[in-house]
Design an enzyme around this catalytic site. Structure first.
Site, mmCIF file in Angstrom:
data_model
loop_
_atom_site.group_PDB
_atom_site.id
_atom_site.type_symbol
_atom_site.label_atom_id
_atom_site.label_comp_id
_atom_site.label_asym_id
_atom_site.label_seq_id
_atom_site.Cartn_x
_atom_site.Cartn_y
_atom_site.Cartn_z
ATOM 1 N N GLY A 1 0.902 -1.158 -0.134
ATOM 2 C CA GLY A 1 -0.040 0.087 -0.079
ATOM 3 C C GLY A 1 0.985 1.062 -0.010
ATOM 4 N N ALA B 1 24.916 10.225 -26.947
ATOM 5 C CA ALA B 1 25.354 9.318 -25.837
ATOM 6 C C ALA B 1 26.718 9.881 -25.379
ATOM 7 C CB ALA B 1 25.516 7.946 -25.948
HETATM 8 C C1 HXC Z 1 -3.919 -4.229 12.197
HETATM 9 C C2 HXC Z 1 -2.709 -5.855 11.682
HETATM 10 C C3 HXC Z 1 -2.639 -5.482 10.193
HETATM 11 C C4 HXC Z 1 -2.859 -3.980 10.042
HETATM 12 C C5 HXC Z 1 -1.635 -7.341 10.117
HETATM 13 N N1 HXC Z 1 -2.175 -7.318 11.555
HETATM 14 N N2 HXC Z 1 -1.826 -6.121 9.496
HETATM 15 N N3 HXC Z 1 -3.456 -5.242 12.357
HETATM 16 N N4 HXC Z 1 -3.549 -3.449 10.787
HETATM 17 N N5 HXC Z 1 -2.903 -3.430 8.816
HETATM 18 C C6 HXC Z 1 -2.151 -8.173 12.463
HETATM 19 C C7 HXC Z 1 -3.097 -9.250 12.137
HETATM 20 O O1 HXC Z 1 -4.397 -9.048 12.721
HETATM 21 C C8 HXC Z 1 -2.348 -10.375 13.084
HETATM 22 O O2 HXC Z 1 -2.957 -10.189 14.366
HETATM 23 C C9 HXC Z 1 -1.108 -9.919 13.160
HETATM 24 O O3 HXC Z 1 -0.895 -8.791 12.539
HETATM 25 C C10 HXC Z 1 -0.368 -10.802 12.183
HETATM 26 O O4 HXC Z 1 -0.758 -10.753 10.959
HETATM 27 P P1 HXC Z 1 -1.394 -11.970 10.030
HETATM 28 O O5 HXC Z 1 -2.192 -11.567 9.088
HETATM 29 O O6 HXC Z 1 -1.469 -13.128 11.137
HETATM 30 O O7 HXC Z 1 0.134 -12.378 9.300
HETATM 31 P P2 HXC Z 1 0.551 -13.052 8.238
HETATM 32 O O8 HXC Z 1 -0.226 -14.407 7.900
HETATM 33 O O9 HXC Z 1 2.070 -13.201 7.992
HETATM 34 O O10 HXC Z 1 0.035 -12.043 6.977
HETATM 35 C C11 HXC Z 1 0.587 -10.728 6.875
HETATM 36 C C12 HXC Z 1 0.128 -9.565 5.983
HETATM 37 C C13 HXC Z 1 -1.545 -9.606 6.482
HETATM 38 C C14 HXC Z 1 0.214 -9.994 4.689
HETATM 39 C C15 HXC Z 1 0.724 -8.373 6.112
HETATM 40 O O11 HXC Z 1 -1.695 -9.474 7.975
HETATM 41 C C16 HXC Z 1 -2.459 -8.578 5.811
HETATM 42 O O12 HXC Z 1 -2.800 -8.744 4.906
HETATM 43 N N6 HXC Z 1 -2.636 -7.462 6.586
HETATM 44 C C17 HXC Z 1 -3.343 -6.566 5.963
HETATM 45 C C18 HXC Z 1 -2.481 -5.675 4.916
HETATM 46 C C19 HXC Z 1 -3.146 -4.541 4.613
HETATM 47 O O13 HXC Z 1 -4.316 -4.209 3.999
HETATM 48 N N7 HXC Z 1 -2.868 -3.105 5.379
HETATM 49 C C20 HXC Z 1 -3.249 -2.058 4.697
HETATM 50 C C21 HXC Z 1 -2.828 -1.692 3.578
HETATM 51 S S1 HXC Z 1 -3.273 -0.014 3.192
HETATM 52 P P3 HXC Z 1 -2.593 -10.994 15.605
HETATM 53 O O14 HXC Z 1 -3.403 -10.602 16.793
HETATM 54 O O15 HXC Z 1 -3.519 -12.363 15.142
HETATM 55 O O16 HXC Z 1 -1.120 -11.326 15.910
HETATM 56 C C22 HXC Z 1 -2.025 0.889 3.789
HETATM 57 C C23 HXC Z 1 -2.229 2.414 3.525
HETATM 58 C C24 HXC Z 1 -1.012 3.116 3.822
HETATM 59 O O17 HXC Z 1 -1.179 0.544 4.390
HETATM 60 C C25 HXC Z 1 -1.139 4.503 3.427
HETATM 61 C C26 HXC Z 1 -0.069 5.314 3.344
HETATM 62 C C27 HXC Z 1 -0.169 6.427 2.706
#
Ligand code: HXC
Length: 520
Positions: free
Chosen positions: A172, A408
């Protein structure tokens, strides 16, 4: 105070708790994935015992989705200062064991604090990324936190070196902080970067693609050029950061460290006299030349797998850190295309921003022709490299090894782009274009009028020879003073070192302006 009871015990217990991040179970899960924790990474990166941690007791302030019941000391990022080879650095490492390293408002504040300290102290910032992106429960405050970091990345650019290691997810808008830094490193298998992940890609465009193919280390190191280094392990990555920093100054007002050098400055390598093939169409490996002339043959290549037709990286001459840009005849004949131009331009600007002198080794047949390159904007990409060289005020030495044709020639740090000392090997060919192309243009009508193929071939050969005699050498350019000297290849090391010594006191500045308008 008694460490077993009372206030001291409380401190010790809190520290212990903070060091466990999201807890042992999650630490174990991190290890199972073949990844280190944030603290382990910092420990490996910094000189032993040098880490001074800040903000260990910071916790998030969110009350959304029951988050107030789940708090971890440190809140998803470990930050502080330490040293690498005795030199101060600031560091932050996202802690995946706490909410997947996702960025909260407070976590952003912690990162911003070390970035602000780095700017005040004039020290590099190293960020280790391993994060699920914006903390979903926090919503817009997380986005604002990212923007606070981005702004600091921008203001720090060209002031202190910024290095990003991607040792896990980085997706993201989160990708933009590393993208604003000077160097990005990615680990194979465990790291990825993309603006939108495979699921969104599929729903929006229908394309089915794996995480690795969309944004893994291999694609970003070879196809997109987003990543400067691809490493097999985190250990290798951390060693690379330490190695890289040794070539960089602490900030834009300092010089890179000069190291003791016992490699003789007058060391001459006879193989250099033989390395360029007689046949100008035959390739050779420019890296052999680089290794032949730099201290101990040691060259730290950047973007090694991307746009291989140009080579960029750091080496030392008599202990002085130097940026090297060199065409690579072994790959696409060393032609300049969009990717090569962008790659080299960014490197030249980095070196100029951080007072690192530049050596340019030229063997370039020209810009890559064709609609693909024109549509991709070779005009503006080539202009970027021209701009970067023309604007650079650091000492600039150019050595033309073989071909230096057309536009170049101008781009590759020619005399008129304020090259300080421009040398050529006797094998140099400095001309508007190669003999075949030139004769085709100059004698095309004449050639078409000759019916007999043998006679035609003879005519072309004669004309080409005449052209080569006149232009396929360095002496026409030298007669105008565009080439300062034609040097014997095996003496290149000595000539380059002595020339850089004379350029040490160079003073040159550009006209005052708010900033330039490089053709982005
Ligand atoms: C809160 C989060 C989180 C998030 C992961 N976790 N991402 N908590 N906000 N964005 C937490 C999970 O709930 C989980 O909690 C722990 O972190 C580990 O995550 P898992 O999913 O169990 O790990 P894994 O299977 O290794 O997968 C990792 C991952 C996945 C691929 C990153 O967690 C995921 O897809 N997360 C969401 C990613 C996402 O969409 N982010 C927002 C992007 S937009 P527990 O309690 O179980 O340990 C963005 C905008 C930024 O970032 C803009 C800036 C300008």
């Amino acid at each position: 105070m008694d460490a077993k009871t009372g206030k001291l015990k409380e401190l010790i217990d809190l520290r212990k708790q903070a060091k466990l991040g999201g807890g042992q179970k999650r630490i174990d899960a991190q290890h199972t994935k073949g990844k280190y924790t944030a603290r382990e990474r910092i420990k490996m990166l910094l000189d032993e015992g040098s880490f001074e941690e800040l903000d260990m007791f910071v916790v998030h302030r969110s009350h959304n989705f029951g988050l107030e019941k789940e708090k971890y000391l440190g809140d998803g990022v470990v930050t502080g200062s330490g040293s690498i080879d005795g030199r101060l650095v600031y560091v932050f490492a996202q802690d995946f064991t706490v909410f997947g390293g996702s960025l909260s408002e407070t976590m952003a504040q912690k990162i911003c604090k070390v970035m602000d300290m780095a700017m005040k102290m004039g020290a590099p910032v190293i960020g280790i990324n391993d994060s699920g992106g914006a903390r979903i429960q926090e919503g817009v405050t997380s986005l604002a936190g990212y923007a606070e970091i981005f702004e600091r990345n921008i203001l720090a650019s060209g002031v202190v070196p910024q290095i990003s290691a991607i040792f896990g997810p980085c997706a993201g808008g989160a990708v933009y902080s590393p993208a604003l830094t000077d160097f990005i490193m990615m680990t194979e298998q465990n790291s990825y970067m993309f603006v939108t992940g495979p699921k969104v890609v599929k729903s929006v465009t229908g394309e089915i693609i794996t995480t690795e193919d969309l944004g893994g280390a291999a694609v970003h190191s070879s196809k997109s050029g987003v990543s400067h280094f691809k490493v097999a392990t985190e250990e290798e990555g951390i060693n690379k950061i330490r190695e890289l920093l040794a070539y960089l100054p602490q900030n834009n007002l300092e010089e890179a460290p000069i190291v003791e050098c016992s490699d003789p400055i007058s060391r001459s390598d006879d193989f250099l006299n033989e390395i360029v093939p007689e046949n100008p169409n035959k390739p050779y490996d420019m890296k052999e030349i680089i290794k032949g002339i730099v201290d101990y043959g040691k060259f730290v290549e950047i973007h090694a797998d991307y746009a291989k037709n140009i080579i960029v990286g750091f080496a030392r001459f008599n202990g002085v850190s130097t940026g090297i840009v060199a065409n690579q005849p072994n790959f696409l004949a060393g032609v300049l295309d969009c990717d090569a131009s962008r790659k080299a331009a960014r490197f030249v600007r980095f070196c100029d921003a951080f007072n690192i002198p530049l050596l340019t080794l030229v063997d370039v047949p020209g810009f890559l022709p064709g609609s693909a390159q024109e549509y991709a904007g070779i005009i503006v990409h080539g202009a970027k490299l021209m701009f970067a060289y023309g604007e650079a005020t650091v000492p600039k030495i150019t050595v033309t090894i073989r071909k230096s044709y057309g536009g170049a020639h101008d781009v590759m740090s020619c005399k008129q782009l304020r090259g300080d000392l421009n040398y050529a090997w006797p094998s140099a060919e400095i001309a508007v274009m190669g003999a075949a192309g030139a004769i085709e243009v100059l004698e095309g009508r004449e050639i078409a009028n000759i019916d007999d193929p043998e006679e035609r071939a003879k005519f072309v050969e004669e004309k080409e020879n005449e052209y080569k005699q006149k232009f396929a050498n360095p002496y026409q350019a030298a007669s105008y003073g565009y080439i300062d000297d034609v040097i014997e290849p095996r003496n290149t090391r000595f000539r380059v070192i002595r020339s850089f010594q004379t350029l040490q006191t160079k003073k040159l500045s550009n006209p005052l302006k708010k900033h330039s308008n490089i053709p982005l």
